[in-house]
Design an enzyme around this catalytic site. Structure first.
Site, PDB file in Angstrom:
ATOM      1  N   GLU A  40      54.669  61.164  35.912  1.00  0.00           N
ATOM      2  CA  GLU A  40      54.630  62.569  35.476  1.00  0.00           C
ATOM      3  C   GLU A  40      56.140  62.806  34.687  1.00  0.00           C
ATOM      4  O   GLU A  40      56.722  63.094  35.311  1.00  0.00           O
ATOM      5  CB  GLU A  40      54.334  63.577  36.379  1.00  0.00           C
ATOM      6  CG  GLU A  40      54.374  65.011  35.955  1.00  0.00           C
ATOM      7  CD  GLU A  40      52.804  65.215  35.180  1.00  0.00           C
ATOM      8  OE1 GLU A  40      53.202  65.534  33.788  1.00  0.00           O
ATOM      9  OE2 GLU A  40      51.735  65.161  35.548  1.00  0.00           O
ATOM     10  N   GLU A  43      58.912  67.981  32.897  1.00  0.00           N
ATOM     11  CA  GLU A  43      59.824  68.359  33.913  1.00  0.00           C
ATOM     12  C   GLU A  43      59.543  69.772  34.352  1.00  0.00           C
ATOM     13  O   GLU A  43      59.002  70.628  33.401  1.00  0.00           O
ATOM     14  CB  GLU A  43      61.172  68.380  33.614  1.00  0.00           C
ATOM     15  CG  GLU A  43      61.749  66.896  33.287  1.00  0.00           C
ATOM     16  CD  GLU A  43      61.815  66.667  31.626  1.00  0.00           C
ATOM     17  OE1 GLU A  43      62.200  65.665  31.181  1.00  0.00           O
ATOM     18  OE2 GLU A  43      60.944  67.302  30.867  1.00  0.00           O
ATOM     19  N   SER A 102      65.612  63.113  36.903  1.00  0.00           N
ATOM     20  CA  SER A 102      66.051  64.105  35.941  1.00  0.00           C
ATOM     21  C   SER A 102      67.542  64.645  36.374  1.00  0.00           C
ATOM     22  O   SER A 102      68.524  63.621  36.453  1.00  0.00           O
ATOM     23  CB  SER A 102      65.276  65.324  35.776  1.00  0.00           C
ATOM     24  OG  SER A 102      63.924  64.897  35.155  1.00  0.00           O
ATOM     25  N   CYS A 116      61.587  65.838  37.242  1.00  0.00           N
ATOM     26  CA  CYS A 116      60.238  64.992  36.879  1.00  0.00           C
ATOM     27  C   CYS A 116      59.458  64.745  37.967  1.00  0.00           C
ATOM     28  O   CYS A 116      59.853  64.969  39.170  1.00  0.00           O
ATOM     29  CB  CYS A 116      60.443  64.351  35.646  1.00  0.00           C
ATOM     30  SG  CYS A 116      61.442  62.701  36.280  1.00  0.00           S
ATOM     31  N   SER A 394      67.329  58.220  31.640  1.00  0.00           N
ATOM     32  CA  SER A 394      67.776  59.398  31.763  1.00  0.00           C
ATOM     33  C   SER A 394      69.050  59.457  31.001  1.00  0.00           C
ATOM     34  O   SER A 394      69.976  58.419  31.605  1.00  0.00           O
ATOM     35  CB  SER A 394      67.825  59.789  33.252  1.00  0.00           C
ATOM     36  OG  SER A 394      66.366  60.201  33.579  1.00  0.00           O
ATOM     37  N   HIS A 414      65.313  62.514  28.985  1.00  0.00           N
ATOM     38  CA  HIS A 414      64.411  61.864  29.940  1.00  0.00           C
ATOM     39  C   HIS A 414      63.480  61.316  29.209  1.00  0.00           C
ATOM     40  O   HIS A 414      62.705  61.800  28.550  1.00  0.00           O
ATOM     41  CB  HIS A 414      64.299  62.667  31.120  1.00  0.00           C
ATOM     42  CG  HIS A 414      65.442  63.400  31.799  1.00  0.00           C
ATOM     43  ND1 HIS A 414      66.049  62.545  32.647  1.00  0.00           N
ATOM     44  CD2 HIS A 414      66.075  64.608  31.484  1.00  0.00           C
ATOM     45  CE1 HIS A 414      67.274  63.335  33.055  1.00  0.00           C
ATOM     46  NE2 HIS A 414      67.093  64.737  32.415  1.00  0.00           N
TER      47      HIS A 414
END
Length: 523
Positions: A40, A43, A102, A116, A394, A414
């Site tokens: 996923e 964020e 993140s 995230c 990141s 990210h």
């Protein structure tokens, strides 16, 4: 500079330049960190302001504000969110925490937390309010039983936002739906407003915000022995409220670019194998260049005067003497006074074959992300980047203003490059007026790095108190109307309390993807 407490397992690498941001790395948190299941990408983004600006902090708080909070205390809060600190870049104005999911930015007067994956960001919000009250000494009130904390600082303003999830059914806690998130926030704050911006059956963006001088929900059962006290607001805040204007926080604006369906070729540069290959090529290219430069020096050996000291050359930083014109200094068979390893025998550094900050820096430079705010313009900027296994990236950038007395800003990037869930985000609060570039130029440069099939842009900007009818954000709306290679599908402008919000959604001309992933419960 404010000194924070650093756990024993951290190491620091101070800059040699006074006032320049410096880096702290948490090596323990980076052990066996794997992004295989980080599916996923979109964020959750939380901003909690405890004062309108760093210049209007309450007297009891002190000039350091939130920056006096030790790192270990923030770590306890992040445990509730389910993420770890990888490294920290500290500066006078902001501390930038690179997280396993993140980023977090701590200013004296506000905190920005962006996470995230399946992190439970809002589960950490009550703890943030408690830390601001007990450690940073911001004005606070008695606890509400819903908050689950002993006390809570009274925020000046709160913002929470996110893009529609790719896999909403896999979220946890209060993040299973936008409805649940709003309920969670409403339990803490009075008078919050929730928005869905964009198409319900297409790409959209959620926003929750409170009005200036936010009020906490009162305790369910008032404590008669310890009544709730009416707290005095900072004098600067009272003046701003009386004049019905916002205190400017150094040209407060935030640009966010949220990209999905990344081009597979562009996404490759965020895989560990690809980055390591790039690093290896660069490493041996430098070695070959050093060899060529050294061989040029061999031609001058026969012309050496009697008693002249041998010349020196450098290979990978090591000085070697040239003492005989018949010696091949790069040959294993040479029995001269000094030899150097052949290219095949050069040892490739281990840190350039595994995940971590070394390869993160390689990717940041090679992809062009570090050039968005170039060193020529921002000589004191510091980029803290990390590349994950087997892929994922990141980075935080701390960008001190090149102008004397200016504020320090940030950017954060990210990337989740896997084809079935590819996503990248870029966020910055560096004012467009400071860069000398149009917003469209920044967007074009970032989009060119990832070449997404589609992306959305949000520009969140404080209103011009002098000319609210034609605010800066509305004027700028038309300036990034056209992004080369893309067509604009949607455009929405919101007039919010103290801010203008511009939302735009684009699709690449040659993109042949499907409809956005939907499935969240609406509000």
């Amino acid at each position: 500079m404010v000194n924070t407490e650093i756990p024993n397992n951290y190491t620091t690498s101070p800059s040699s330049f006074s006032g320049t941001p410096f880096l702290t790395i948490n090596h323990e948190a980076t052990i066996d960190l794997d992004s295989t299941n980080s599916f996923e990408g979109p964020e959750k983004l939380l901003e909690v302001w405890f004062s309108a600006s760093p210049l209007s902090l309450p007297e009891a708080t002190g000039p350091g504000g939130l920056k006096i909070v030790p790192s270990a205390v923030w770590k306890e809060m992040l445990d509730l969110v389910n993420c770890k600190v990888l490294s920290v870049v500290e500066s006078e104005d902001v501390d930038a925490y690179l997280l396993s999911e993140s980023s977090m930015f701590v200013f004296p007067h506000k905190l920005i937390l962006k996470t995230c994956g399946t992190t439970t960001l809002l589960s950490g919000l009550p703890k943030i309010l408690e830390i601001a009250a007990l450690v940073a000494k911001f004005p606070h009130s008695l606890a509400n039983c819903v908050r689950g904390t002993a006390t809570a600082a009274i925020p000046y303003r709160v913002f929470y936002s996110r893009k529609n999830f790719l896999f909403p059914d896999r979220q946890h806690g209060p993040h299973r739906s936008w409805r649940d998130e709003v309920k969670s926030l409403d339990r803490l704050f009075l008078g919050g407003s929730a928005y869905m911006i964009g198409k319900m059956n297409g790409e959209h963006w959620y926003l929750y915000l409170t009005e200036p001088n936010t009020m906490l929900t009162p305790p369910a059962t008032p404590d008669r022995e310890h009544p709730v006290k009416v707290l005095d607001l900072p004098e600067a805040t009272l003046r701003a409220k009386a004049q019905d204007v916002e205190i400017d926080d150094g040209q407060d604006e935030t640009l966010e670019i949220l990209m999905t369906d990344l081009d597979p070729e562009n996404a490759k540069q965020f895989y560990l194998d690809h980055a390591s290959a790039v690093a290896e090529g660069q490493y041996f290219q430098k070695a070959r260049k050093a060899r060529q430069e050294a061989q040029k020096n061999l031609g001058s050996i026969n012309n050496m005067d009697e008693g002249e000291e041998p010349k020196q050359f450098r290979v990978n930083g090591l000085a070697e003497e040239i003492c005989d014109d018949s010696v091949d200094v790069f040959s294993n068979a040479s029995d001269g006074c000094s030899t150097s390893a052949s290219e095949d025998e050069l040892t490739f550094p281990q840190e350039l074959t595994t995940e971590g900050h070394a390869l993160g820096t390689v990717v940041s430079d090679f992809s062009g992300l570090s050039a968005v705010y170039p060193a020529a313009r921002y000589p004191d900027a510091r980029v803290d980047a990390y590349l994950f296994t087997p892929c994922g990236f990141s980075a935080n950038g701390v960008i001190p203003s090149p102008d004397a007395g200016g504020s320090t800003h940030y950017f954060t990037v990210h990337v989740t490059p896997e084809p079935h869930c590819s996503y990248a985000s870029f966020e910055t609060n560096v004012p467009a007026s400071q860069t000398g570039r149009e917003t469209a130029d920044v967007i074009q440069q970032v989009v060119g790095i990832f070449k997404p099939g589609r992306f959305s842009v949000t520009l969140f900007e404080a209103k011009d108190a002098i000319d609210e009818d034609m605010s800066v954000a509305k004027k700028r709306c038309s300036k990034f109307e056209g992004i080369q290679g893309y067509r604009r599908v949607d455009r929405i402008v919101h007039d919010l309390e103290g801010y203008d919000l511009v939302f735009k959604y684009y699709e690449r001309f040659d993109w042949e993807g499907g409809a956005p992933r939907l499935g969240e419960s609406g509000f």
